[in-house]
Design an enzyme around this catalytic site. Structure first.
Site, short mmCIF file in Angstrom:
data_model
loop_
_atom_site.label_atom_id
_atom_site.label_comp_id
_atom_site.label_asym_id
_atom_site.label_seq_id
_atom_site.Cartn_x
_atom_site.Cartn_y
_atom_site.Cartn_z
N GLU A 171 0.69 -1.54 -0.20
CA GLU A 171 0.12 0.22 -0.39
C GLU A 171 0.64 1.63 -0.09
O GLU A 171 0.70 1.95 0.95
CB GLU A 171 -0.91 0.26 0.87
CG GLU A 171 -2.02 -1.21 0.94
CD GLU A 171 -2.85 -0.93 2.11
OE1 GLU A 171 -2.88 -0.56 3.51
OE2 GLU A 171 -3.40 -2.10 2.53
N GLU A 278 -6.09 -11.17 -1.16
CA GLU A 278 -6.61 -10.60 0.07
C GLU A 278 -8.28 -10.35 -0.40
O GLU A 278 -9.03 -9.56 -0.01
CB GLU A 278 -6.64 -8.83 0.43
CG GLU A 278 -5.12 -9.32 1.11
CD GLU A 278 -4.90 -7.74 1.86
OE1 GLU A 278 -5.82 -7.23 2.13
OE2 GLU A 278 -3.30 -7.63 1.43
O1 9MR Z 1 -7.54 -8.22 8.49
C1 9MR Z 1 -6.17 -7.90 9.30
C2 9MR Z 1 -6.99 -6.97 10.25
O2 9MR Z 1 -6.56 -7.78 10.90
C3 9MR Z 1 -5.95 -5.72 10.67
O3 9MR Z 1 -7.51 -5.54 11.98
C4 9MR Z 1 -5.85 -4.17 9.77
C5 9MR Z 1 -5.34 -3.59 10.03
O4 9MR Z 1 -4.97 -2.81 10.26
O5 9MR Z 1 -4.95 -5.99 8.84
C6 9MR Z 1 -6.81 -6.20 8.39
O6 9MR Z 1 -5.54 -7.05 6.53
C7 9MR Z 1 -5.21 -5.68 6.25
C8 9MR Z 1 -4.28 -5.84 5.24
O7 9MR Z 1 -2.90 -6.64 5.49
C9 9MR Z 1 -3.56 -4.77 3.84
N1 9MR Z 1 -4.74 -5.28 3.32
C10 9MR Z 1 -6.36 -4.88 3.90
C11 9MR Z 1 -6.15 -5.56 4.62
C12 9MR Z 1 -7.94 -5.60 5.27
O8 9MR Z 1 -7.54 -4.29 6.42
#
Ligand code: 9MR
Length: 588
Positions: A171, A278
């Site tokens: 990102e 994802e």
């Molecule tokens: O699924 C993840 C969630 O459990 C966390 O709280 C969150 C914190 O930033 O991150 C989520 O995963 C993210 C991923 O690492 C990057 N892309 C977006 C995902 C969803 O937020």
């Protein structure tokens, strides 16, 4: 005989409870589900994001359906290096071990990100946040670069080849007008160099690993151009980037499949391997069936592009374990059972409910007390071989889109009677007159398409109403009644018909209602092309599209018989742009 003690009674009670739980639990069912990783093994890896909890609570589903895992949070910088030089690999190692025990791959997520990273990475010797300083010195930059490289080195050398792919940078592209996300401390301190530093270091630590840039909305027009430009510039400089990770946090509506597909091809054209990293499909405002259709279309598209897509990872197992739980975006529900979306991707050529019935059941037969006496899968059965008595059956429950036919002779031969779900079924009478039955899915194709057509006016143009082409039409202009007939070239059990009238044309303005449609008309069917029977009679219609389910009826020929067009006086013209018939072929 053993004397029953109190302890023994408790023991049997526990056993009974365990049996009851076991028989209805997911564990018992999962192995019977078609395995997604098997279904997609010739196309791409199928992955799932796991966490410490789901690795235990959802272990059976994960093992049965997926051949790749991503740690949802456990390999992020804040999990692995919470404080400087204090690596903690305990949770992550458990996941790698789980993967290895079960023959699965591990995708690493993620080495460099602005989020879920402790801010010690960006503090100077006086504990000041470097990116907040008025002037960032060469020394500050060197310090942060060293920490970045040390993190990559520490993590990648720990996992070695066990983590075969890494989302090196996550990102980094801005949602606004610039290329780089301006609020990333990495960018604020190191500028766009941070990407080069990260990928080069990762490649140096372990050249066996495929290195990804990963981001959300990179398939949206607003972000795609900038992302492509950034990647192209890095690749031109020889930065070792091997893949593009499209996160794939989609919804039922939003981007078209064509737009997502175009994006995939554009990233692939840079020479990058594509991972969907994802995936989830939020369904707020939509039904589970609409979500299933979106999943089906996406996976159909992934298969078409499997020359460049090598992995598709779902961001979680079931809706109760999703970061967007309120949008119920995953393949398994809160009860951990497969949703329509799961069944939709089992075979993207068929409707989800047909796939589901093939693995579960297509018909339940009940007696007068409401008790299920039999369950049938799709197939042909002789009554003599059934393990229940058809004479006791008084109600039929067919799965969506299925029907049951009873034949006079064994092996689906001879005359037949057909049913969809009914609470009023005379099993005794049917059993007395039939010897076999067939349970099958209603075919979802338009069987009138390109079949021979005839008409009482402009017969040479009748074919235009069955050419699948919405612009062309059969348009008689004379005294009604008008009729157009179609030879289906075989006997079918009709279940639905539709007619698209003048109002659907561009000339009429593609309106929902129009005075240029047909008012009074009937659908007629025939087995010999001579004797016709009305099966649907309509009066006073004004709609441009008439689309109706039929009571099951056998036919070889169909005829649209119009006695009154809605058209204005002095213009009796009627336009039939498309006449569609839906039905299931019957064995002769
Ligand atoms: O699924 C993840 C969630 O459990 C966390 O709280 C969150 C914190 O930033 O991150 C989520 O995963 C993210 C991923 O690492 C990057 N892309 C977006 C995902 C969803 O937020």
């Amino acid at each position: 005989m053993m004397k029953k003690t109190k302890g023994f009674a408790r023991f049997t009670l526990i056993l009974t409870l365990m049996f009851m739980l076991g028989s209805s639990s997911v564990l018992a069912d999962v192995s019977k589900q078609p395995s997604l990783k098997e279904i997609y093994k010739d196309y791409f890896d199928l992955g799932v994001a796991v966490n410490n909890r789901t690795l235990v609570t959802h272990a059976e589903i994960i093992k049965h359906h997926f051949n790749s895992i991503t740690a949802e949070n456990e390999m992020k910088p804040e999990a692995l290096q919470r404080t400087a030089r204090n690596f903690d690999f305990s949770s992550a190692d458990r996941m790698v071990e789980f993967a290895q025990e079960n023959g699965m791959k591990v995708r690493g997520h993620t080495l460099v990100w602005h989020a879920q990273t402790r801010d010690w990475f960006w503090r100077d010797g006086r504990n000041q946040l470097i990116y907040e300083k008025d002037e960032i010195t060469a020394e500050d930059r060197a310090l942060v670069q060293r920490r970045l490289e040390d993190h990559i080195e520490g993590v990648m050398s720990h996992f070695g080849d066990a983590v075969y792919a890494w989302d090196v940078v996550n990102e980094a592209v801005s949602d606004g007008g610039t290329i780089h996300r301006p609020d990333s401390p990495w960018y604020m301190i190191l500028g766009d160099e941070f990407m080069k530093i990260a990928f080069r270091k990762a490649h140096e630590v372990n050249p066996n690993i495929i290195l990804f840039y990963n981001d959300y909305n990179s398939d949206h027009g607003y972000k795609r151009g900038r992302t492509l430009q950034m990647l192209q510039e890095l690749l031109d400089e020889g930065v070792p980037i091997h893949g593009m990770g499209l996160q794939g946090h989609w919804s039922v509506d939003g981007l078209t499949i064509a737009e997502i597909e175009r994006s995939i091809r554009m990233y692939a054209d840079l020479g990058l391997e594509i991972h969907i990293t994802e995936m989830d499909v939020g369904m707020t405002g939509f039904t589970e069936e609409e979500q299933a259709e979106r999943y089906r279309q996406l996976f159909e598209m992934f298969k078409r592009n499997s020359d460049v897509i090598t992995s598709v990872t779902l961001w979680g197992v079931s809706d109760d374990a999703s970061w967007r739980g309120d949008e119920n975006p995953l393949l398994f529900g809160r009860d951990h059972q497969p949703k329509p979306a799961f069944w939709a991707i089992v075979d993207t050529d068929k409707p989800w409910y047909v796939n589901k019935a093939e693995y579960t059941k297509a018909a339940v037969l009940k007696d007068s007390t409401g008790q299920a006496v039999g369950e049938l899968m799709p197939g042909t059965f002789n009554l003599a071989d059934l393990d229940f008595d058809l004479a006791e059956v008084t109600a039929l429950e067919l799965e969506k889109g299925h029907l049951i036919s009873f034949y006079a002779e064994e092996n689906a031969q001879g005359d037949a009677v057909h049913f969809v779900s009914t609470k009023d079924f005379d099993g005794a009478a049917v059993a007395a007159q039939t010897k076999s039955l067939v349970v099958r899915a209603v075919q979802a194709d338009n069987i009138a398409l390109n079949k021979p057509a005839d008409a009482n006016f402009l017969a040479d143009r009748a074919g235009r109403a069955v050419d699948g082409e919405p612009v062309s039409s059969w348009a008689p202009n004379a005294e009604p009644p008008y009729w157009i007939s179609i030879d289906l070239e075989g006997t079918y059990l009709l279940s639905r018909w539709a007619v698209r009238l003048q109002g659907t044309s561009v000339l009429a303005g593609q309106v929902e209602e129009s005075p240029l449609n047909a008012a009074d008309f009937a659908l007629q069917v025939s087995l010999d092309g001579e004797n016709w029977q009305d099966v649907d009679v309509v009066e006073g219609n004004i709609k441009s599209v008439y689309d109706k389910d039929l009571n099951l009826v056998e036919a070889r020929y169909v005829r649209l018989y119009v006695t009154k067009p809605t058209s204005l006086d002095h213009n009796q013209r009627l336009g039939v742009h498309e006449l569609e018939i839906y039905g299931t072929p019957l064995a002769d």
